[in-house]
Design a protein around this motif. Structure first.
Motif, PDB file in Angstrom:
ATOM      1  N   VAL A  90      28.440  36.285  36.858  1.00 24.62           N
ATOM      2  CA  VAL A  90      29.114  36.000  38.123  1.00 24.62           C
ATOM      3  C   VAL A  90      28.382  34.844  38.790  1.00 24.62           C
ATOM      4  O   VAL A  90      27.175  34.924  39.045  1.00 24.62           O
ATOM      5  CB  VAL A  90      29.112  37.214  39.067  1.00 24.62           C
ATOM      6  CG1 VAL A  90      29.800  36.860  40.385  1.00 24.62           C
ATOM      7  CG2 VAL A  90      29.795  38.407  38.420  1.00 24.62           C
ATOM      8  N   SER A 134      34.312  43.594  41.602  1.00 32.21           N
ATOM      9  CA  SER A 134      34.484  43.176  42.994  1.00 32.21           C
ATOM     10  C   SER A 134      33.120  43.002  43.649  1.00 32.21           C
ATOM     11  O   SER A 134      32.280  43.910  43.595  1.00 32.21           O
ATOM     12  CB  SER A 134      35.296  44.210  43.785  1.00 32.21           C
ATOM     13  OG  SER A 134      36.562  44.430  43.199  1.00 32.21           O
ATOM     14  N   GLN A 173      37.786  46.245  36.983  1.00 28.92           N
ATOM     15  CA  GLN A 173      37.861  45.228  38.022  1.00 28.92           C
ATOM     16  C   GLN A 173      36.459  45.063  38.602  1.00 28.92           C
ATOM     17  O   GLN A 173      35.808  46.042  38.963  1.00 28.92           O
ATOM     18  CB  GLN A 173      38.827  45.621  39.130  1.00 28.92           C
ATOM     19  CG  GLN A 173      38.966  44.547  40.221  1.00 28.92           C
ATOM     20  CD  GLN A 173      39.915  44.967  41.317  1.00 28.92           C
ATOM     21  OE1 GLN A 173      39.590  45.819  42.146  1.00 28.92           O
ATOM     22  NE2 GLN A 173      41.106  44.381  41.323  1.00 28.92           N
ATOM     23  N   SER A 220      37.696  39.027  43.257  1.00 32.81           N
ATOM     24  CA  SER A 220      37.718  40.081  42.240  1.00 32.81           C
ATOM     25  C   SER A 220      38.345  39.558  40.947  1.00 32.81           C
ATOM     26  O   SER A 220      39.256  38.724  40.968  1.00 32.81           O
ATOM     27  CB  SER A 220      38.502  41.292  42.741  1.00 32.81           C
ATOM     28  OG  SER A 220      37.870  41.865  43.876  1.00 32.81           O
ATOM     29  N   PHE A 221      37.858  40.068  39.819  1.00 32.96           N
ATOM     30  CA  PHE A 221      38.398  39.668  38.521  1.00 32.96           C
ATOM     31  C   PHE A 221      38.259  40.835  37.560  1.00 32.96           C
ATOM     32  O   PHE A 221      37.512  41.783  37.804  1.00 32.96           O
ATOM     33  CB  PHE A 221      37.682  38.428  37.976  1.00 32.96           C
ATOM     34  CG  PHE A 221      36.203  38.603  37.768  1.00 32.96           C
ATOM     35  CD1 PHE A 221      35.693  38.999  36.537  1.00 32.96           C
ATOM     36  CD2 PHE A 221      35.301  38.377  38.806  1.00 32.96           C
ATOM     37  CE1 PHE A 221      34.326  39.166  36.336  1.00 32.96           C
ATOM     38  CE2 PHE A 221      33.930  38.538  38.619  1.00 32.96           C
ATOM     39  CZ  PHE A 221      33.439  38.928  37.383  1.00 32.96           C
ATOM     40  N   ASN A 222      38.997  40.780  36.456  1.00 30.06           N
ATOM     41  CA  ASN A 222      38.967  41.842  35.457  1.00 30.06           C
ATOM     42  C   ASN A 222      38.041  41.472  34.304  1.00 30.06           C
ATOM     43  O   ASN A 222      37.918  40.299  33.942  1.00 30.06           O
ATOM     44  CB  ASN A 222      40.368  42.127  34.924  1.00 30.06           C
ATOM     45  CG  ASN A 222      41.292  42.699  35.982  1.00 30.06           C
ATOM     46  OD1 ASN A 222      40.838  43.166  37.034  1.00 30.06           O
ATOM     47  ND2 ASN A 222      42.579  42.676  35.722  1.00 30.06           N
ATOM     48  N   TRP A 223      37.415  42.487  33.721  1.00 25.00           N
ATOM     49  CA  TRP A 223      36.456  42.261  32.637  1.00 25.00           C
ATOM     50  C   TRP A 223      36.515  43.436  31.668  1.00 25.00           C
ATOM     51  O   TRP A 223      36.483  44.586  32.081  1.00 25.00           O
ATOM     52  CB  TRP A 223      35.047  42.129  33.209  1.00 25.00           C
ATOM     53  CG  TRP A 223      34.036  41.617  32.214  1.00 25.00           C
ATOM     54  CD1 TRP A 223      33.232  42.367  31.400  1.00 25.00           C
ATOM     55  CD2 TRP A 223      33.740  40.259  31.929  1.00 25.00           C
ATOM     56  NE1 TRP A 223      32.447  41.552  30.621  1.00 25.00           N
ATOM     57  CE2 TRP A 223      32.738  40.247  30.925  1.00 25.00           C
ATOM     58  CE3 TRP A 223      34.208  39.050  32.408  1.00 25.00           C
ATOM     59  CZ2 TRP A 223      32.209  39.072  30.400  1.00 25.00           C
ATOM     60  CZ3 TRP A 223      33.675  37.872  31.903  1.00 25.00           C
ATOM     61  CH2 TRP A 223      32.696  37.887  30.916  1.00 25.00           C
TER      62      TRP A 223
END
Length: 269
Positions: free
Chosen positions: A222, A192, A190, A205-208
C-alpha cells in the motif's frame, strides 16, 4: 465361509475457523466435500476393514459434511477405528483416530456414528500490510511524515451465501511501514485504510486476493500519497537590504527550497 453380519457406520464433518464451525463448502478454496476416511480393525490403523466381499470400508464426505455409509463385515460385536487419510481443499487432516463400537443393531437404517464431528481446521494464510510513500523524495527523513499508526481493515468478500462474508481483521502499521502478521482464511478481501498516518492521505479501498502459497508471509503493498504543504500567499515585495525599500515583484521568479532541519543562511535560496 464365516458366519457374520454387516454393520454400518457414518460420520459428520465440520470446518473450523477461529472457533466457529461450518458445515458446507465455503468457497472453491475451502471445501468440506471429498474428505476420505478409512475404517480399520486395529487401533494402529494397519488392518483395513472390509465388507463380506472384501471391499475396503471407506467414508467420503459430501458438500454438507455428511459421509456415505461404510459397511463392515463382523462375526460379532467389535470396535473399529476411523482415520482421515485425505482432507478437502484448504483444510488440514484431522490427526485423531476415532473408535466406533459396532453391533448387529447397526443396520443401514441405524448406522453407528462417531458421537462427535470430525473437525478440520482451515489452513490459514499469513499476511501483512507493507506500507510506503508514493513520493519518497519528499517524505524520506522528513519529520513531517510518518508511516506509523496507520490502521487497516481486511474484510472477506465471497460469493452470495459464503458464511465468511464480512469477517474482518484489524492491522496496525509501525514506523517501518510493516503491520503485524495475521492468519486469515484464503479468499478475496477488501483492504481499507481506516486511519491515515501523519502527513498522508488515506488510500482508497481496493480488493486483494489472498491464497495459499509456499512463499511464507504474503505482503499487501500500500503506497500513500503525501499531503503537500501549500503556500497560501507569497511575499509580494522584495526588500532591498541596503535601502530598506520595497520594489514590486511583478515578473520576478522565486525558488522555494524546503529544509526539514535549519540550514545555514548561505545555503538557503
Amino acid at each position: 465361509q464365516p458366519v457374520g453380519f454387516p454393520a454400518y457406520l457414518t460420520l459428520k464433518k465440520s470446518i473450523v475457523l477461529d472457533g466457529q464451525k461450518y458445515y458446507t463448502n465455503i468457497s472453491d478454496h475451502i471445501r468440506i466435500d471429498g474428505a476420505l476416511f478409512n475404517v480399520y480393525r486395529d487401533p494402529g490403523c494397519t488392518q483395513i476393514a472390509t465388507n463380506e466381499s472384501g471391499v475396503p470400508a471407506q467414508l467420503i464426505t459430501d458438500a454438507n459434511g455428511n459421509a456415505n455409509l461404510a459397511e463392515v463385515f463382523l462375526t460379532g460385536p467389535a470396535t473399529v477405528y476411523v482415520k482421515e487419510v485425505a482432507s478437502p481443499t484448504g483444510t488440514e487432516i484431522n490427526p485423531n483416530v476415532f473408535p466406533v463400537a459396532l453391533t448387529q443393531a447397526n443396520t443401514a437404517a441405524a448406522p453407528a456414528t462417531l458421537g462427535q464431528d470430525v473437525e478440520n481446521q482451515i489452513i490459514p494464510v499469513p499476511v501483512k500490510i507493507k506500507k510506503s510513500s508514493v513520493n519518497t523524495v519528499v517524505t524520506k527523513d522528513n519529520r513531517m511524515y510518518s508511516l506509523a499508526n496507520a490502521e487497516f481493515t481486511l474484510t472477506y468478500i465471497g460469493a452470495a451465501g459464503d458464511p465468511l462474508n464480512g469477517k474482518s481483521y484489524q492491522l496496525h502499521i509501525d514506523g517501518n511501514g510493516d503491520s503485524e502478521v495475521v492468519s486469515v482464511a484464503p479468499g478475496n478481501y477488501q483492504v481499507s485504510e481506516t486511519t491515515a498516518p501523519n502527513g498522508y492521505k488515506a488510500v482508497g479501498s481496493f480488493n486483494w486476493g489472498i491464497f495459499p502459497s509456499t512463499n511464507g508471509v504474503q505482503e499487501i503493498p500500500v503506497a500513500d500519497e503525501p499531503i503537500y504543504g501549500t503556500l497560501n500567499s507569497l511575499v509580494n515585495k522584495i526588500v532591498d537590504p541596503m535601502y530598506q525599500t520595497s520594489r514590486p515583484t511583478e515578473g520576478a521568479e522565486l525558488t522555494v527550497n524546503y529544509y526539514d532541519n535549519p540550514e545555514p543562511e548561505e545555503k538557503a535560496k
